[in-house]
Enzyme design. Structure first.
Site, PDB file in Angstrom:
ATOM      1  N   TYR A 197       0.890  -1.248   0.062  1.00 14.69           N
ATOM      2  CA  TYR A 197      -0.078   0.149  -0.101  1.00 14.69           C
ATOM      3  C   TYR A 197       0.920   1.033   0.113  1.00 14.69           C
ATOM      4  O   TYR A 197       1.895   1.341   0.764  1.00 14.69           O
ATOM      5  CB  TYR A 197      -0.813  -0.013   1.105  1.00 14.69           C
ATOM      6  N   SER A 198       0.429   2.331  -0.641  1.00  8.53           N
ATOM      7  CA  SER A 198       1.261   3.376  -0.877  1.00  8.53           C
ATOM      8  C   SER A 198       0.982   4.371   0.299  1.00  8.53           C
ATOM      9  O   SER A 198      -0.079   4.338   0.899  1.00  8.53           O
ATOM     10  CB  SER A 198       0.891   4.212  -2.131  1.00  8.53           C
ATOM     11  N   CYS A 356       0.013   6.888 -11.414  1.00  6.01           N
ATOM     12  CA  CYS A 356      -0.158   6.200 -10.415  1.00  6.01           C
ATOM     13  C   CYS A 356      -1.516   5.827 -10.433  1.00  6.01           C
ATOM     14  O   CYS A 356      -2.459   6.397 -10.526  1.00  6.01           O
ATOM     15  CB  CYS A 356       0.234   6.584  -9.193  1.00  6.01           C
ATOM     16  N   GLU A 396       3.806   3.976 -11.440  1.00  7.37           N
ATOM     17  CA  GLU A 396       3.534   2.907 -10.380  1.00  7.37           C
ATOM     18  C   GLU A 396       2.085   2.449 -10.567  1.00  7.37           C
ATOM     19  O   GLU A 396       1.079   3.216 -10.141  1.00  7.37           O
ATOM     20  CB  GLU A 396       3.668   3.423  -8.943  1.00  7.37           C
ATOM     21  N   TYR A 398      -0.991  -1.038 -10.820  1.00  8.37           N
ATOM     22  CA  TYR A 398      -1.211  -2.216  -9.861  1.00  8.37           C
ATOM     23  C   TYR A 398      -2.597  -2.842 -10.350  1.00  8.37           C
ATOM     24  O   TYR A 398      -3.341  -2.039 -10.844  1.00  8.37           O
ATOM     25  CB  TYR A 398      -1.075  -2.231  -8.687  1.00  8.37           C
TER      26      TYR A 398
HETATM   27  C1  LIG Z   1       3.174  -0.840  -5.664  1.00  5.93           C
HETATM   28  C2  LIG Z   1       1.783  -1.304  -5.240  1.00  5.93           C
HETATM   29  C3  LIG Z   1       0.892  -0.256  -4.669  1.00  5.93           C
HETATM   30  C4  LIG Z   1      -0.310  -0.463  -4.292  1.00  5.93           C
HETATM   31  N1  LIG Z   1      -1.142   0.546  -3.455  1.00  5.93           N
HETATM   32  C5  LIG Z   1      -1.921   0.380  -3.112  1.00  5.93           C
HETATM   33  C6  LIG Z   1      -2.822   1.510  -2.424  1.00  5.93           C
HETATM   34  O1  LIG Z   1      -2.253   2.528  -2.108  1.00  5.93           O
HETATM   35  N2  LIG Z   1      -4.101   1.255  -2.071  1.00  5.93           N
HETATM   36  C7  LIG Z   1      -4.796   0.282  -2.367  1.00  5.93           C
HETATM   37  O2  LIG Z   1      -5.779  -0.074  -2.051  1.00  5.93           O
HETATM   38  N3  LIG Z   1      -4.188  -0.909  -2.876  1.00  5.93           N
HETATM   39  C8  LIG Z   1      -3.019  -0.775  -3.439  1.00  5.93           C
HETATM   40  N4  LIG Z   1      -2.202  -1.833  -3.843  1.00  5.93           N
HETATM   41  C9  LIG Z   1      -3.131  -2.970  -4.199  1.00  5.93           C
HETATM   42  C10 LIG Z   1      -2.957  -3.887  -2.727  1.00  5.93           C
HETATM   43  O3  LIG Z   1      -1.421  -4.247  -2.900  1.00  5.93           O
HETATM   44  C11 LIG Z   1      -3.580  -5.191  -3.047  1.00  5.93           C
HETATM   45  O4  LIG Z   1      -3.223  -5.870  -4.334  1.00  5.93           O
HETATM   46  C12 LIG Z   1      -5.214  -4.942  -2.848  1.00  5.93           C
HETATM   47  O5  LIG Z   1      -5.612  -4.180  -1.725  1.00  5.93           O
HETATM   48  C13 LIG Z   1      -5.877  -6.310  -3.162  1.00  5.93           C
HETATM   49  O6  LIG Z   1      -5.538  -7.191  -2.139  1.00  5.93           O
HETATM   50  P1  LIG Z   1      -6.571  -8.096  -1.240  1.00  5.93           P
HETATM   51  O7  LIG Z   1      -5.639  -9.093  -0.313  1.00  5.93           O
HETATM   52  O8  LIG Z   1      -7.770  -7.364  -0.806  1.00  5.93           O
HETATM   53  O9  LIG Z   1      -6.919  -9.082  -2.475  1.00  5.93           O
HETATM   54  P2  LIG Z   1      -6.716 -10.668  -2.761  1.00  5.93           P
HETATM   55  O10 LIG Z   1      -7.270 -11.589  -1.651  1.00  5.93           O
HETATM   56  O11 LIG Z   1      -5.255 -10.727  -2.904  1.00  5.93           O
HETATM   57  O12 LIG Z   1      -7.343 -10.674  -4.036  1.00  5.93           O
HETATM   58  C14 LIG Z   1      -7.044 -10.242  -5.277  1.00  5.93           C
HETATM   59  C15 LIG Z   1      -8.167 -10.109  -5.983  1.00  5.93           C
HETATM   60  O13 LIG Z   1      -8.747 -10.993  -6.241  1.00  5.93           O
HETATM   61  C16 LIG Z   1      -9.959 -11.159  -5.881  1.00  5.93           C
HETATM   62  N5  LIG Z   1     -10.820 -12.137  -5.233  1.00  5.93           N
HETATM   63  C17 LIG Z   1     -10.011 -12.456  -4.128  1.00  5.93           C
HETATM   64  N6  LIG Z   1     -10.390 -14.043  -3.732  1.00  5.93           N
HETATM   65  C18 LIG Z   1     -11.578 -14.058  -4.640  1.00  5.93           C
HETATM   66  C19 LIG Z   1     -12.466 -15.182  -4.803  1.00  5.93           C
HETATM   67  N7  LIG Z   1     -12.874 -16.132  -4.041  1.00  5.93           N
HETATM   68  N8  LIG Z   1     -13.565 -15.030  -5.873  1.00  5.93           N
HETATM   69  C20 LIG Z   1     -13.317 -13.911  -6.619  1.00  5.93           C
HETATM   70  N9  LIG Z   1     -12.441 -12.980  -6.551  1.00  5.93           N
HETATM   71  C21 LIG Z   1     -11.742 -12.968  -5.786  1.00  5.93           C
HETATM   72  C22 LIG Z   1     -10.429  -9.855  -5.150  1.00  5.93           C
HETATM   73  O14 LIG Z   1     -11.499  -9.004  -5.478  1.00  5.93           O
HETATM   74  C23 LIG Z   1      -9.051  -9.104  -5.647  1.00  5.93           C
HETATM   75  O15 LIG Z   1      -9.595  -8.164  -6.448  1.00  5.93           O
HETATM   76  C24 LIG Z   1      -1.213  -1.711  -4.425  1.00  5.93           C
HETATM   77  C25 LIG Z   1      -0.303  -2.531  -5.128  1.00  5.93           C
HETATM   78  C26 LIG Z   1       0.992  -2.195  -5.437  1.00  5.93           C
HETATM   79  C27 LIG Z   1       1.723  -3.476  -6.181  1.00  5.93           C
END
Ligand SMILES: Cc1cc2nc3c(=O)[nH]c(=O)nc-3n(C[C@H](O)[C@H](O)[C@H](O)COP(=O)(O)OP(=O)(O)OC[C@H]3O[C@@H](n4cnc5c(N)ncnc54)[C@H](O)[C@@H]3O)c2cc1C
Length: 398
Positions: A197-198, A356, A396, A398
């Site tokens: 997260y940023s 971004c 940046e 994602y």
């Molecule tokens: C450099 C960088 C910076 C970032 N900065 C930010 C930021 O500032 N703010 C921010 O909000 N995010 C940011 N992100 C994204 C963040 O890291 C996560 O990827 C995001 O919050 C999703 O993580 P999660 O664990 O909630 O989803 P995960 O559990 O990892 O799931 C990934 C995706 O799959 C979907 N999913 C999961 N399970 C299921 C299922 N059973 N059926 C269907 N779909 C499913 C979810 O909806 C989600 O979209 C950044 C990413 C990067 C790489």
């Protein structure tokens, strides 16, 4: 063991089989049969030309893998496979979660690849501290606040999360990211991996000289970590890794002119940039432009507070794509509307460009810069190379 790589895939549940991506791919990495549209990992160079034409977003699907999915496997899918735990070489280590930080590093690297090459920090940027805390050695912090930024009836729940670091040492610069480790285990019984997260606050905290930082987090349906964070309450403990990132940083030079382009939570680093400049150079006007896209004003994080930043300090250009009876406007449209002001900035050695947000925005933004440059007889790709090599072009997504 093979290094993890982020494989480009197409979500068969969302894809409407229009085949626009097949035509858009210049290296012919995308093919199809009667069932699915698939990407050949051996050919795909992740040039992202296929992103723009896709009407559904199915094209923007990625998995970190050590062994890429074959075409045969993809053709048989009804849905995308879950992100598997990546086994990374654990030679000389004793923890199950070793390698997770390598995956985070790979994700961060991938997030910066849109710059078209190896990104560099601005020459005048402060020197960042990185990798102070890992999954083996994380830092505990406490939630100080959790506020919803989007309207209650908006289609997205984006939150401003304030994390109190107490007496812990966690120095961050604007533009860096942190890892958050959600508690619990995945379906295979392994501890969850951290998500990135940023940081959306300046280096000296939400208020000057407070040892805290803020994040801007969007709740993803079924997302493990985003739901965990968005549900945290004041006083709850949270586990962090990082800080990460050593290139997407703000120049300290007051002559530097910033063009910042974002969608959604991509606004996080730009909130930090703006607050930092307000604190350290409040009288420097006319050097920051923000292009910010959202569906509606109600779903645009920080819409209210941004309105209070004087236009001469931060020139704001909002783009809304879902306002009733109005044409859909995206950030690239706003860039083009401001072409007369942006064009001379492209050859100004004091100009820095930052992009971004969602990966899908890159194609449109790049093509807007291309159009603006060609209007004045310049080649955007040449300009971009020069800017990137000078630490002045940063992506940046994602
Ligand atoms: C450099 C960088 C910076 C970032 N900065 C930010 C930021 O500032 N703010 C921010 O909000 N995010 C940011 N992100 C994204 C963040 O890291 C996560 O990827 C995001 O919050 C999703 O993580 P999660 O664990 O909630 O989803 P995960 O559990 O990892 O799931 C990934 C995706 O799959 C979907 N999913 C999961 N399970 C299921 C299922 N059973 N059926 C269907 N779909 C499913 C979810 O909806 C989600 O979209 C950044 C990413 C990067 C790489």
């Amino acid at each position: 063991m093979q290094e993890p790589l982020k494989q480009h895939l197409i979500d068969p549940e969302i894809c409407i089989r229009c085949h626009a991506c097949v035509e858009a791919c210049p290296v012919e990495a995308i093919s199809f049969n009667d069932d699915n549209v698939v990407v050949d990992a051996k050919i795909c160079n992740q040039g992202l030309s296929c992103m723009g034409p896709c009407p559904t977003g199915a094209i923007d699907s990625w998995r970190v893998v050590t062994q890429p999915y074959s075409l045969e496997e993809q053709l048989g899918w009804f849905e995308l496979p879950e992100q598997a735990e990546i086994a990374v070489s654990t030679e000389g280590s004793d923890a199950d979660t070793d390698g997770v930080d390598d995956v985070i590093a790979a994700l961060l690297n991938e997030a910066h690849q849109g710059a078209g090459g190896q990104a560099k920090a601005p020459a005048s940027a402060s020197k960042p501290e990185v990798n102070l805390y890992s999954t083996k050695n994380p830092i505990k912090a406490t939630i100080q606040g959790n506020f919803r930024l989007t309207a209650e009836d908006a289609d997205s729940d984006v939150r401003h999360i304030i994390v109190n670091l107490g007496t812990g040492k966690f120095p961050v610069l604007e533009g860096q990211t942190v890892g958050i480790i959600p508690p619990g285990h995945d379906a295979n019984g392994r501890p969850h991996q951290p998500r990135l997260y940023s940081v959306s606050s300046p280096r000296d905290g939400e208020r000057p000289s407070t040892n805290n930082l803020s994040l801007t987090v969007k709740r993803e349906e079924l997302g493990v970590c985003s739901n965990y964070i968005c549900d945290l309450a004041r006083g709850d403990e949270v586990t962090l890794t990082g800080p990460f990132g050593s290139t997407f940083l703000i120049p300290q030079d007051p002559q530097a002119k910033l063009i910042m382009v974002c969608t959604g939570t991509g606004s996080a680093p730009f909130r930090a940039f703006t607050m930092h400049r307000q604190r350290v150079m409040p009288d420097v006007n006319g050097t920051m432009k923000l292009f910010f896209g959202a569906r509606t004003p109600e779903s645009l994080p920080y819409f209210g507070p941004l309105g209070k930043v004087p236009q001469e300090f931060l020139e704001k250009h909002f783009a809304f794509s879902r306002i009733k009876d109005q044409p859909k406007t995206y950030v690239q449209n706003r860039l083009l509307q401001d072409a007369a002001a942006i064009a001379p900035m492209l050859s100004d050695p004091n100009t820095y460009i930052y992009v971004c947000g969602l990966k899908a925005m890159e194609t449109g933004v790049e093509s807007a810069f291309q159009d603006i440059a060609s209007e004045i007889g310049l080649n955007w790709l040449d300009i971009r190379d020069v800017m990137r090599d000078g630490g002045r072009y940063h992506v940046e997504t994602y």
